[in-house]
Write a protein that holds these residues in place. Structure first.
Motif, PDB file in Angstrom:
ATOM      1  N   VAL A   1       0.788  -1.590   0.046  1.00 39.20           N
ATOM      2  CA  VAL A   1      -0.152   0.088   0.312  1.00 39.20           C
ATOM      3  C   VAL A   1       0.983   1.228   0.174  1.00 39.20           C
ATOM      4  N   ASN A   2       0.818   2.584  -0.873  1.00 35.42           N
ATOM      5  CA  ASN A   2       1.657   3.497  -1.287  1.00 35.42           C
ATOM      6  C   ASN A   2       0.527   4.163  -1.575  1.00 35.42           C
ATOM      7  N   TYR A   3       0.886   5.591  -1.457  1.00 35.86           N
ATOM      8  CA  TYR A   3      -0.058   6.667  -1.014  1.00 35.86           C
ATOM      9  C   TYR A   3      -0.602   6.808  -2.088  1.00 35.86           C
TER      10      TYR A   3
ATOM     11  N   ALA B   1      10.222  13.351   2.028  1.00 31.57           N
ATOM     12  CA  ALA B   1       9.469  12.515   1.857  1.00 31.57           C
ATOM     13  C   ALA B   1       8.431  13.593   1.448  1.00 31.57           C
ATOM     14  N   VAL B   2       8.690  14.643   2.377  1.00 31.25           N
ATOM     15  CA  VAL B   2       7.772  15.576   2.823  1.00 31.25           C
ATOM     16  C   VAL B   2       7.426  17.277   1.441  1.00 31.25           C
ATOM     17  N   GLY B   3       7.860  17.740   0.998  1.00 32.61           N
ATOM     18  CA  GLY B   3       7.996  18.617   0.193  1.00 32.61           C
ATOM     19  C   GLY B   3       7.889  19.827   0.891  1.00 32.61           C
TER      20      GLY B   3
ATOM     21  N   ALA C   1       8.529   8.119   9.872  1.00 28.69           N
ATOM     22  CA  ALA C   1       7.536   6.837  10.072  1.00 28.69           C
ATOM     23  C   ALA C   1       6.534   6.056   8.840  1.00 28.69           C
ATOM     24  N   GLY C   2       7.037   7.229   7.678  1.00 32.96           N
ATOM     25  CA  GLY C   2       6.205   6.187   6.683  1.00 32.96           C
ATOM     26  C   GLY C   2       6.643   5.657   5.980  1.00 32.96           C
ATOM     27  N   GLY C   3       6.276   4.933   4.877  1.00 29.86           N
ATOM     28  CA  GLY C   3       7.205   4.214   3.659  1.00 29.86           C
ATOM     29  C   GLY C   3       8.360   4.601   3.462  1.00 29.86           C
TER      30      GLY C   3
ATOM     31  N   ILE D   1      13.644  12.571  -7.594  1.00 31.17           N
ATOM     32  CA  ILE D   1      13.560  11.447  -7.701  1.00 31.17           C
ATOM     33  C   ILE D   1      12.344  10.780  -8.194  1.00 31.17           C
ATOM     34  N   ASP D   2      12.504  10.161  -9.672  1.00 28.75           N
ATOM     35  CA  ASP D   2      11.104   9.567  -9.489  1.00 28.75           C
ATOM     36  C   ASP D   2      11.401   7.908 -10.002  1.00 28.75           C
ATOM     37  N   SER D   3      10.725   7.477  -9.504  1.00 25.55           N
ATOM     38  CA  SER D   3      10.675   5.821  -9.964  1.00 25.55           C
ATOM     39  C   SER D   3      10.177   5.358 -10.417  1.00 25.55           C
ATOM     40  N   VAL D   4       9.142   5.935 -11.173  1.00 22.03           N
ATOM     41  CA  VAL D   4       7.881   5.320 -12.337  1.00 22.03           C
ATOM     42  C   VAL D   4       8.354   5.595 -13.358  1.00 22.03           C
ATOM     43  N   MET D   5       9.589   6.044 -14.284  1.00 21.12           N
ATOM     44  CA  MET D   5       9.936   5.756 -15.130  1.00 21.12           C
ATOM     45  C   MET D   5      11.201   5.418 -15.577  1.00 21.12           C
TER      46      MET D   5
ATOM     47  N   LEU E   1       5.617  14.817  -1.226  1.00 18.42           N
ATOM     48  CA  LEU E   1       4.754  15.604  -1.537  1.00 18.42           C
ATOM     49  C   LEU E   1       3.883  15.887  -0.216  1.00 18.42           C
ATOM     50  N   ALA E   2       4.282  14.917   1.178  1.00 17.44           N
ATOM     51  CA  ALA E   2       2.962  14.179   1.736  1.00 17.44           C
ATOM     52  C   ALA E   2       2.346  16.039   2.827  1.00 17.44           C
ATOM     53  N   GLY E   3       3.736  16.407   2.256  1.00 18.15           N
ATOM     54  CA  GLY E   3       2.937  17.762   3.312  1.00 18.15           C
ATOM     55  C   GLY E   3       2.592  19.645   1.784  1.00 18.15           C
TER      56      GLY E   3
ATOM     57  N   ASP F   1      -6.713   4.949   5.409  1.00 18.38           N
ATOM     58  CA  ASP F   1      -5.297   5.333   6.415  1.00 18.38           C
ATOM     59  C   ASP F   1      -4.134   6.143   5.894  1.00 18.38           C
ATOM     60  N   ILE F   2      -3.965   5.687   4.458  1.00 22.33           N
ATOM     61  CA  ILE F   2      -2.327   6.059   4.383  1.00 22.33           C
ATOM     62  C   ILE F   2      -2.600   7.914   3.793  1.00 22.33           C
ATOM     63  N   LEU F   3      -4.553   7.517   3.565  1.00 22.61           N
ATOM     64  CA  LEU F   3      -4.383   9.433   2.544  1.00 22.61           C
ATOM     65  C   LEU F   3      -3.782  10.023   3.772  1.00 22.61           C
TER      66      LEU F   3
ATOM     67  N   GLY G   1      15.038  11.531  11.938  1.00 23.19           N
ATOM     68  CA  GLY G   1      14.426  11.366  11.242  1.00 23.19           C
ATOM     69  C   GLY G   1      13.331  12.655  11.809  1.00 23.19           C
ATOM     70  N   VAL G   2      12.712  12.650  11.024  1.00 21.35           N
ATOM     71  CA  VAL G   2      11.459  13.875  11.577  1.00 21.35           C
ATOM     72  C   VAL G   2      10.566  13.368  11.133  1.00 21.35           C
ATOM     73  N   THR G   3       9.481  13.679  12.025  1.00 19.91           N
ATOM     74  CA  THR G   3       8.886  12.671  11.978  1.00 19.91           C
ATOM     75  C   THR G   3       7.140  14.379  12.809  1.00 19.91           C
ATOM     76  N   GLY G   4       6.002  14.067  12.829  1.00 20.58           N
ATOM     77  CA  GLY G   4       5.090  14.429  13.577  1.00 20.58           C
ATOM     78  C   GLY G   4       4.327  13.323  14.509  1.00 20.58           C
ATOM     79  N   ARG G   5       4.449  12.333  14.625  1.00 19.35           N
ATOM     80  CA  ARG G   5       4.313  11.014  15.465  1.00 19.35           C
ATOM     81  C   ARG G   5       5.340  10.795  16.300  1.00 19.35           C
TER      82      ARG G   5
HETATM   83  P1  NDP Z   1       3.603   7.573   3.114  1.00 15.58           P
HETATM   84  O1  NDP Z   1       1.837   8.060   3.661  1.00 15.58           O
HETATM   85  O2  NDP Z   1       3.781   6.149   4.083  1.00 15.58           O
HETATM   86  O3  NDP Z   1       4.198   8.168   4.226  1.00 15.58           O
HETATM   87  C1  NDP Z   1       4.900   9.620   4.185  1.00 15.58           C
HETATM   88  C2  NDP Z   1       4.970  10.373   5.448  1.00 15.58           C
HETATM   89  O4  NDP Z   1       5.389  11.840   5.547  1.00 15.58           O
HETATM   90  C3  NDP Z   1       3.787  10.101   6.960  1.00 15.58           C
HETATM   91  O5  NDP Z   1       3.772   8.695   6.919  1.00 15.58           O
HETATM   92  C4  NDP Z   1       4.082  11.257   7.560  1.00 15.58           C
HETATM   93  O6  NDP Z   1       5.540  11.130   8.461  1.00 15.58           O
HETATM   94  C5  NDP Z   1       4.801  12.519   6.811  1.00 15.58           C
HETATM   95  N1  NDP Z   1       3.565  13.546   6.806  1.00 15.58           N
HETATM   96  C6  NDP Z   1       2.072  13.178   5.898  1.00 15.58           C
HETATM   97  N2  NDP Z   1       1.526  14.351   6.186  1.00 15.58           N
HETATM   98  C7  NDP Z   1       2.672  15.436   6.020  1.00 15.58           C
HETATM   99  C8  NDP Z   1       2.439  16.939   6.340  1.00 15.58           C
HETATM  100  N3  NDP Z   1       0.958  17.617   6.196  1.00 15.58           N
HETATM  101  N4  NDP Z   1       3.998  17.420   7.098  1.00 15.58           N
HETATM  102  C9  NDP Z   1       4.907  16.891   6.778  1.00 15.58           C
HETATM  103  N5  NDP Z   1       5.014  15.400   6.581  1.00 15.58           N
HETATM  104  C10 NDP Z   1       3.936  14.654   6.498  1.00 15.58           C
HETATM  105  O7  NDP Z   1       3.683   7.886   1.847  1.00 15.58           O
HETATM  106  P2  NDP Z   1       4.870   6.783   1.271  1.00 15.58           P
HETATM  107  O8  NDP Z   1       5.744   7.023   2.268  1.00 15.58           O
HETATM  108  O9  NDP Z   1       4.148   5.433   0.568  1.00 15.58           O
HETATM  109  O10 NDP Z   1       5.433   8.202   0.743  1.00 15.58           O
HETATM  110  C11 NDP Z   1       5.677   9.574   0.498  1.00 15.58           C
HETATM  111  C12 NDP Z   1       5.587  10.284  -0.123  1.00 15.58           C
HETATM  112  O11 NDP Z   1       6.808  10.319  -1.131  1.00 15.58           O
HETATM  113  C13 NDP Z   1       3.782  10.536  -0.848  1.00 15.58           C
HETATM  114  O12 NDP Z   1       4.394  11.843  -1.186  1.00 15.58           O
HETATM  115  C14 NDP Z   1       4.081   9.869  -2.241  1.00 15.58           C
HETATM  116  O13 NDP Z   1       3.749   9.968  -3.339  1.00 15.58           O
HETATM  117  C15 NDP Z   1       6.101  10.011  -2.721  1.00 15.58           C
HETATM  118  N6  NDP Z   1       6.503   8.830  -3.306  1.00 15.58           N
HETATM  119  C16 NDP Z   1       6.693   8.851  -5.016  1.00 15.58           C
HETATM  120  C17 NDP Z   1       8.468   8.391  -5.218  1.00 15.58           C
HETATM  121  C18 NDP Z   1       8.839   8.671  -6.885  1.00 15.58           C
HETATM  122  O14 NDP Z   1       8.752   8.465  -7.447  1.00 15.58           O
HETATM  123  N7  NDP Z   1       8.405  10.078  -6.146  1.00 15.58           N
HETATM  124  C19 NDP Z   1       7.624   7.018  -5.313  1.00 15.58           C
HETATM  125  C20 NDP Z   1       7.302   6.563  -3.451  1.00 15.58           C
HETATM  126  C21 NDP Z   1       6.395   7.592  -3.087  1.00 15.58           C
HETATM  127  P3  NDP Z   1       5.565  10.980  10.292  1.00 15.58           P
HETATM  128  O15 NDP Z   1       4.652  10.740  10.721  1.00 15.58           O
HETATM  129  O16 NDP Z   1       6.892  10.022  10.422  1.00 15.58           O
HETATM  130  O17 NDP Z   1       5.587  12.225  10.246  1.00 15.58           O
END
Ligand code: NDP
Length: 326
Positions: free
Chosen positions: A41-43, A220-222, A156-158, A267-271, A244-246, A311-313, A176-180
């Protein structure tokens, strides 16, 4: 007949996901049919199980952006029945039916042989998130990791969990930066030596440069966090921008690039080209400690996916989910 998670869209545009029995004839065209063993399960999967996020082209749709399994039939000379394979990217699970199914039919070009030292379950414990984390670490290495802690955001994400474990195993000090805050022990068990609270980094500052702190960063946050981190990088250090989780914005100045020679690496994993995929999977088999990987995993089955997608969203999944599709 076999099971797949099917997402359907009603006349009002509302989507719903359920496990259904389908037959081989319904699978899309492709040269290789794979008996899928595990997916994850990915985002993006969260988006594709739910509202689609503009990623899904046609309904009904089978999501699952990655899978590992065994080749059942192949029209391509590179693969034969019994070969173990892994797939990430190429818009599988978005534009093409994906891995939330006991069988998948795909192009041979999209597959990578499972590397020695990883089984199908372990490959999906890594999954797209871990594969991308490895690509991010390789990009940092290619540009030189400086002395000092390497920062991992969304730790703490994937992506963050795997990046933390790989970097620590390679001998780097990891912050490690975490919000949890409750994930601190988990992150330390993966090898992080410093935990940074999300609040410390997700505000903008008027100062484009702060103290030189980080020897590298997997981000992973942007958004505002990435902008802030750029101003804290050591001279000549690099940031791998993965996610871009953030937020997708980047409210930054160019000053860190001009005065500190900081590198922002996309970093692009898709292509990703085939050769680099093979290189990344081989590095994962070598540099990601399997016991750490096991600690990141929560198991799931196809019927768990609608809830896990939600949950992942919401950023509520810790580490990696491994989906046993059988
Ligand atoms: P997860 O949801 O598992 O992890 C994202 C983590 O980011 C969360 O666990 C949380 O970590 C943190 N986070 C979430 N929301 C916020 C916020 N508003 N502000 C700051 N931190 C936040 O997702 P993945 O690890 O699977 O993916 C991470 C990102 O990488 C996603 O945006 C995804 O789309 C992208 N991605 C890009 C790829 C590419 O090819 N470039 C391939 C795979 C993923 P914590 O609880 O520790 O704070």
């Amino acid at each position: 007949m076999f099971n797949a998670l099917m997402v359907e869209k009603d006349d009002e545009g509302k989507t719903s996901a359920s496990v259904q029995q389908i037959d081989l004839d319904r699978l899309p065209k492709g040269d290789v049919t794979v008996a899928v063993e595990y997916s994850t399960v990915n985002y993006k999967d969260g988006l594709c199980i739910g509202p689609g996020g503009g990623l899904v082209r046609n309904y009904p749709h089978v999501p699952g952006i990655d899978f590992a399994g065994t080749v059942e039939t192949s029209d391509d000379p590179r693969y034969k029945a019994g070969d173990k394979v892994v797939l990430t990217g190429w818009r599988v699970g978005e534009a093409h039916w994906g891995g939330y199914s006991q069988k998948a039919r795909v192009k041979a070009d999209w597959l990578v042989p499972l590397p020695d030292g990883l089984d199908a379950r372990q490959a999906m414990a890594v999954g797209t998130a871990g594969f991308t984390a490895m690509l991010a670490v390789m990009a940092l290495e290619d540009h030189g990791i400086k002395d000092g802690p390497v920062l991992v955001t969304g730790a703490a994400g994937g992506v963050g969990s795997v990046a933390t474990a790989i970097l620590a195993n390679l001998g780097h000090e990891v912050a490690g930066v975490t919000g949890r805050p409750d994930t601190a022990d988990y992150l330390k068990s993966l090898g992080a030596t410093q935990i940074v609270a999300r609040e410390e980094l997700n505000e903008t500052t008027k100062r484009p440069l702060e103290a030189e702190t980080w020897g590298g960063c997997v981000d992973a946050v942007g958004g505002e966090m990435l902008a802030r981190v750029l101003g804290q990088m050591k001279y000549g250090a690099s940031v791998s921008a993965v996610g871009l989780a953030g937020g997708a914005g980047l409210p930054a100045t160019v000053i860190p690039f001009l005065l500190r020679g900081v590198n922002l690496l996309g970093i692009d994993s898709v292509m990703q080209p085939y050769d680099n995929r093979v290189r990344a999977w081989a590095r994962i088999a070598k540099d990601l400690p399997i016991d750490k990987l096991d600690a990141m995993v929560q198991p799931a089955v196809l019927s768990d996916l609608p809830a896990l997608g939600r949950d992942i969203l919401k950023g509520q999944v810790k580490g990696r989910v491994v989906v046993d599709v059988n």
